[in-house]
Each structure stands twice: as structure tokens, then as C-alpha cells.
Design a protein around this motif. Structure first.
Motif, PDB file in Angstrom:
ATOM      1  N   ASP A  29       0.851  -1.189   0.000  1.00  0.00           N
ATOM      2  CA  ASP A  29       0.000   0.000   0.000  1.00  0.00           C
ATOM      3  C   ASP A  29       0.898   1.256   0.000  1.00  0.00           C
ATOM      4  O   ASP A  29       1.679   1.466   0.925  1.00  0.00           O
ATOM      5  CB  ASP A  29      -0.893  -0.018   1.245  1.00  0.00           C
ATOM      6  N   LEU A  30       0.749   2.069  -1.049  1.00  0.00           N
ATOM      7  CA  LEU A  30       1.615   3.246  -1.205  1.00  0.00           C
ATOM      8  C   LEU A  30       1.472   4.223  -0.034  1.00  0.00           C
ATOM      9  O   LEU A  30       2.462   4.808   0.417  1.00  0.00           O
ATOM     10  CB  LEU A  30       1.293   3.945  -2.537  1.00  0.00           C
ATOM     11  N   LYS A  31       0.234   4.370   0.477  1.00  0.00           N
ATOM     12  CA  LYS A  31       0.010   5.340   1.558  1.00  0.00           C
ATOM     13  C   LYS A  31       0.804   4.973   2.808  1.00  0.00           C
ATOM     14  O   LYS A  31       1.269   5.841   3.554  1.00  0.00           O
ATOM     15  CB  LYS A  31      -1.488   5.430   1.881  1.00  0.00           C
ATOM     16  N   LYS A  32       0.934   3.647   3.036  1.00  0.00           N
ATOM     17  CA  LYS A  32       1.689   3.214   4.220  1.00  0.00           C
ATOM     18  C   LYS A  32       3.182   3.485   4.059  1.00  0.00           C
ATOM     19  O   LYS A  32       3.915   3.571   5.042  1.00  0.00           O
ATOM     20  CB  LYS A  32       1.439   1.726   4.471  1.00  0.00           C
ATOM     21  N   ARG A  33       3.585   3.632   2.796  1.00  0.00           N
ATOM     22  CA  ARG A  33       5.009   3.906   2.561  1.00  0.00           C
ATOM     23  C   ARG A  33       5.385   5.344   2.946  1.00  0.00           C
ATOM     24  O   ARG A  33       6.552   5.661   3.061  1.00  0.00           O
ATOM     25  CB  ARG A  33       5.367   3.671   1.090  1.00  0.00           C
ATOM     26  N   PHE A  34       4.366   6.227   3.106  1.00  0.00           N
ATOM     27  CA  PHE A  34       4.691   7.608   3.483  1.00  0.00           C
ATOM     28  C   PHE A  34       5.318   7.673   4.871  1.00  0.00           C
ATOM     29  O   PHE A  34       6.064   8.593   5.186  1.00  0.00           O
ATOM     30  CB  PHE A  34       3.449   8.500   3.406  1.00  0.00           C
ATOM     31  N   SER A  35       4.971   6.693   5.701  1.00  0.00           N
ATOM     32  CA  SER A  35       5.603   6.661   7.026  1.00  0.00           C
ATOM     33  C   SER A  35       6.780   5.663   7.054  1.00  0.00           C
ATOM     34  O   SER A  35       7.600   5.697   7.955  1.00  0.00           O
ATOM     35  CB  SER A  35       4.575   6.293   8.095  1.00  0.00           C
ATOM     36  N   ASP A  36       6.844   4.777   6.043  1.00  0.00           N
ATOM     37  CA  ASP A  36       7.938   3.804   5.984  1.00  0.00           C
ATOM     38  C   ASP A  36       8.397   3.669   4.520  1.00  0.00           C
ATOM     39  O   ASP A  36       8.058   2.696   3.841  1.00  0.00           O
ATOM     40  CB  ASP A  36       7.458   2.442   6.529  1.00  0.00           C
ATOM     41  N   PRO A  37       9.166   4.658   4.054  1.00  0.00           N
ATOM     42  CA  PRO A  37       9.519   4.684   2.619  1.00  0.00           C
ATOM     43  C   PRO A  37      10.495   3.580   2.215  1.00  0.00           C
ATOM     44  O   PRO A  37      11.018   2.855   3.062  1.00  0.00           O
ATOM     45  CB  PRO A  37      10.190   6.052   2.455  1.00  0.00           C
ATOM     46  N   LEU A  38      10.713   3.515   0.892  1.00  0.00           N
ATOM     47  CA  LEU A  38      11.704   2.562   0.363  1.00  0.00           C
ATOM     48  C   LEU A  38      13.106   2.979   0.795  1.00  0.00           C
ATOM     49  O   LEU A  38      13.924   2.157   1.186  1.00  0.00           O
ATOM     50  CB  LEU A  38      11.693   2.566  -1.176  1.00  0.00           C
ATOM     51  N   VAL A  39      13.335   4.296   0.682  1.00  0.00           N
ATOM     52  CA  VAL A  39      14.675   4.836   0.965  1.00  0.00           C
ATOM     53  C   VAL A  39      14.551   6.197   1.648  1.00  0.00           C
ATOM     54  O   VAL A  39      13.687   6.988   1.285  1.00  0.00           O
ATOM     55  CB  VAL A  39      15.472   5.019  -0.365  1.00  0.00           C
ATOM     56  N   CYS A  40      15.414   6.454   2.634  1.00  0.00           N
ATOM     57  CA  CYS A  40      15.550   7.802   3.232  1.00  0.00           C
ATOM     58  C   CYS A  40      17.021   8.186   3.125  1.00  0.00           C
ATOM     59  O   CYS A  40      17.883   7.455   3.623  1.00  0.00           O
ATOM     60  CB  CYS A  40      15.179   7.801   4.709  1.00  0.00           C
ATOM     61  N   ILE A  41      17.288   9.313   2.481  1.00  0.00           N
ATOM     62  CA  ILE A  41      18.673   9.795   2.362  1.00  0.00           C
ATOM     63  C   ILE A  41      18.771  11.151   3.065  1.00  0.00           C
ATOM     64  O   ILE A  41      18.218  12.142   2.566  1.00  0.00           O
ATOM     65  CB  ILE A  41      19.079   9.984   0.876  1.00  0.00           C
ATOM     66  N   PRO A  42      19.437  11.223   4.198  1.00  0.00           N
ATOM     67  CA  PRO A  42      19.593  12.525   4.857  1.00  0.00           C
ATOM     68  C   PRO A  42      20.475  13.454   4.020  1.00  0.00           C
ATOM     69  O   PRO A  42      21.482  13.007   3.457  1.00  0.00           O
ATOM     70  CB  PRO A  42      20.289  12.176   6.187  1.00  0.00           C
TER      71      PRO A  42
END
Lengths: 284, 124
Positions: free
Chosen positions: A204-217
Motif C-alpha cells: 500500500d503506497l500510503k503506508k510507505r509515506f511513514s515507511d519509505p523505500l529509501v531515506c537519504i539525509p
């Protein structure tokens, strides 16, 4: 002696003569047969001798007497066989080298492609000091070079400690929630200054907003100024390639400085325009 | 040495630079850049072009409209067209090929793949 007795006597004498002749012929035939048998025996012995000689020569080609011609031919054959073996060995070596060169060529081409991507990304990021243009270039790099379909660029408000989406692709910015630093996956990535890669993303794409594929600071030295979050890749992009991680590293540093410097430049320009207007007012 | 002229129609300067980088590996290559379909048609009318590389999603005029116009013009219809796009769906590919595109490459591109496609179309 009567005539009939005389005739009988003559007949008997004729028969004896014929018999003698026949016997003579038989004796000659017998002698001829014996001669033939002897000749046959002699020839068979000769054939056997020749066969034996030939066999010996064939079994032991390097030994025994030979004539000059056969010696020369045997030498040539031996040399050619040796040369053939050398050539076969060289061919095998060359085939192995060929495979090695082909693999190296593929590796070099891949490196070339990766370097071109990194060079273009770096060049474009520092090609402008306009803040909006810099954001647009970061979006382009993520779409075209990494192959992401849905993603966002969060920037940190240092006063409030809130990460807010500053630009997004594939989704409206309004739909992406802001995050407090230290909270959730995105906030934690920003606080710890550690990239995050999710190997089992939600369907579910919406759930990815809190747990994305990648986070790059996005960091300047040790200061985090924001985070790039990827939610979905393009349909044809099945997984990240090694160059993508190089691009993430490049974006983490270069995108941060490009955003920071363009923001400073834009603010300075705005202030300069304000001061200029003020000075113009004073000088009137 | 034979020279080839390529028209790259792409709204992203990043992609234009990357495609230029790849094409410059062909000896004698000259690259003309355009940022949308209309700009591309202008450059096409004022330059000799051997091959067109175009994106689909662009402002003002998209790549599919451009392919359609090029294929319906007698002067340009023989020029090979390569689509370079983020659209990975099979329907998008089929639509572009039906309109007359010669090749369809999806982003992110690999320069080797792009070069081999271009060389194949130009018989290099």
C-alpha cells in the motif's frame, strides 16, 4: 595268324602306344603341378617376409633402417605435429584472454556509464544558484538517473525541528505528512544522519509515506538540512543498481550544499533588492 | 570520416547532457538539443538530422505528437526516431511504435544500450 587276329594285334599295339603317350602326359602334368606348388610355396614365403618387414617398420617408426626420403618425411610430420600442438595451446590461451577482455570491456562500459551519471548529476546540481531550479534538478536526477516514480524532498526547519515536504513527484505535496525530527523512520534517519533502505516495503503506497523505500539525509558536514524519501520506483526499475547508491551518496552531500547555497543566494538577492529599493527611496 | 547529426528533444537538461555524453562517443557525432516538441520541429527544419531522440512527456508538444508530425512529413518521414521515456507500460510502447517510432528505451538509460540502438538504426 588270321586277319582278324592280325587286326586285334594292331589294335592292342595302338592302345599301348596311346597309353604310353597318356602316361607321359600325366607325368609331365604331375611335374608341372609340383613346380607350381613349389613356386606357390616360395611366393607365399616371400609375401610373409615382406609383411613381417612392413609390420616391423610400422611398429617401430623411429628405429631400423630407412631411406633418406622417409626419414625427411617423418621429421616433417613430427615438426608439424609439434607446431600444431603449440598452436592449439596458443588458441586456447587466446580464447581465455578473449573472454577475459570481453568481461573487462563490459565492466569498463558499466563504470563509464556510472561515471557519466555521477558527473552529470554533480554538474547539474552546481549549474545554478536559483533555489527553484536546484529543487527541479534534484527531482530530475531522482526520476531520470535513479528511476523513482514517487518521492519527496523534505527540508528541516531548525527552529521547530519539523521536516516538511518542499518538493514532490508522483504525488501532491499536500498528501505527504510533515515529520518531527527523531520520530518515525524519516525523523530517525534525519536525527541519526544514517540512510535507510527498506527491503520489504508495504504494498500500500500510503503506508510507505511513514515507511519509505529509501531515506537519504541531506547533510552539510554533520548538519542535516533535510531528507530525500523514495516511495515507489518506475515500473521498469526492479531493483537498485550499484550506481544508485553512489548517486544517493552524491545527493546526500551535493544536493544539500546546492540547496543551502541557492537558498542563501536567493535570500541575499531578495535582501539586496530590498536594500536597493530603500536606498533608491532615500536618494530621491 | 562520416558525420552524424542527432536531434535530442528532452525537457530535462540533465537528460540532455547525459544523452549528449553517450552520443559523443560516436566519431563525428553532432548533437542538436531541443527542450520540447515545437522547439524540436524548428531545429529539424533548420538542420540536417540523421536521427531523432525524443522524450514523451514534455511541455508544449509531447513526443508522441512529434513522432506523428515527423512521420506525416515527406521530408522527414525516413529519419529514425528513438523514444527515451519513463513510461514503462507495454501500451505506451506499442502506441509509440504504432505511430512510427523505431526504438523505445525506458529510463534510467544505460549509455551502452542507447549507443547500440543508435548504431543499429544507422547501420554503423
Amino acid at each position: 595268324m588270321s586277319d582278324s587276329e592280325k587286326t586285334d594285334q594292331e589294335k592292342k599295339s595302338g592302345i599301348f602306344e596311346k597309353g604310353e603317350e597318356f602316361l607321359e602326359m600325366f607325368r609331365k602334368g604331375q611335374e608341372f603341378t609340383h613346380d607350381l606348388l613349389r613356386e606357390n610355396e616360395r611366393l607365399r614365403y616371400r609375401v610373409a617376409q615382406l609383411e613381417e618387414n612392413l609390420k616391423q617398420k610400422l611398429e617401430a617408426p623411429d628405429s631400423g633402417p630407412r631411406d633418406a626420403g622417409s626419414e625427411d618425411a617423418a621429421g616433417k610430420i613430427a615438426r608439424y605435429e609439434k607446431r600444431l600442438a603449440e598452436l592449439e595451446a596458443r588458441l586456447k590461451e587466446m580464447e581465455a584472454e578473449n573472454v577475459d577482455f570481453a568481461q573487462r570491456y563490459i565492466d569498463v562500459e558499466e563504470q563509464n556509464n556510472n561515471l557519466a551519471n555521477l558527473y552529470v548529476a554533480s554538474y547539474q546540481l552546481h549549474s545554478t544558484l536559483d533555489y527553484e531550479d536546484v529543487l527541479q534538478i534534484i527531482l530530475e536526477i531522482i526520476i531520470n538517473l535513479i528511476g523513482a516514480e514517487t518521492f519527496a524532498i523534505y527540508l528541516l526547519d531548525e527552529k521547530t525541528g519539523i521536516l516538511s515536504p518542499e518538493a514532490a513527484e508522483g504525488i501532491s505535496r499536500d498528501q505527504i505528512p510533515s515529520v518531527k525530527i527523531g520520530e518515525g523512520v524519516i525523523g530517525s534517519a534525519a536525527q541519526s544522519n544514517q540512510s535507510y533502505f527498506n527491503e520489504n516495503p508495504h504494498q500500500d503506497l500510503k503506508k510507505r509515506f511513514s515507511d519509505p523505500l529509501v531515506c537519504i539525509p541531506l547533510t552539510i558536514k554533520d548538519d542535516v538540512i533535510g531528507v530525500i524519501t523514495l516511495y515507489k520506483l518506475l515500473q521498469q526499475k526492479e531493483r537498485f543498481a550499484p550506481v544508485d547508491f553512489e548517486l544517493f551518496t552524491l545527493l546526500a552531500g551535493h544536493a544539500a550544499t546546492a540547496i543551502f547555497s541557492s537558498r542563501l543566494f536567493t535570500e541575499s538577492k531578495r535582501k539586496l533588492t530590498t536594500f536597493q529599493g530603500f536606498l533608491d527611496l532615500l536618494s530621491q | 570520416m562520416a558525420s552524424y547529426s542527432f536531434l535530442v528533444i528532452e525537457d530535462s537538461p540533465t537528460m540532455r547532457q547525459l544523452i549528449r555524453f553517450a552520443l559523443n562517443r560516436i566519431p563525428g557525432a553532432a548533437v542538436i538539443e531541443a527542450s520540447d516538441g515545437v522547439d524540436g520541429l524548428k531545429k529539424l527544419s533548420s538542420n540536417k538530422v540523421d536521427l531523432i531522440l525524443t522524450d514523451i512527456n514534455m511541455p508544449i508538444m509531447d513526443g508522441l505528437k512529434l513522432v506523428n508530425l515527423v512521420r506525416s512529413n515527406d521530408s522527414y518521414k525516413a529519419i529514425p526516431i528513438v523514444i527515451i521515456t519513463t513510461e514503462g507500460a507495454q501500451e505506451a510502447r506499442e502506441r509509440a511504435m504504432a505511430l512510427g517510432a523505431d526504438a523505445y528505451i525506458t529510463k534510467p538509460i544505460q549509455s551502452t544500450s542507447l549507443l547500440s540502438t543508435v548504431k543499429e538504426l544507422l547501420d554503423l
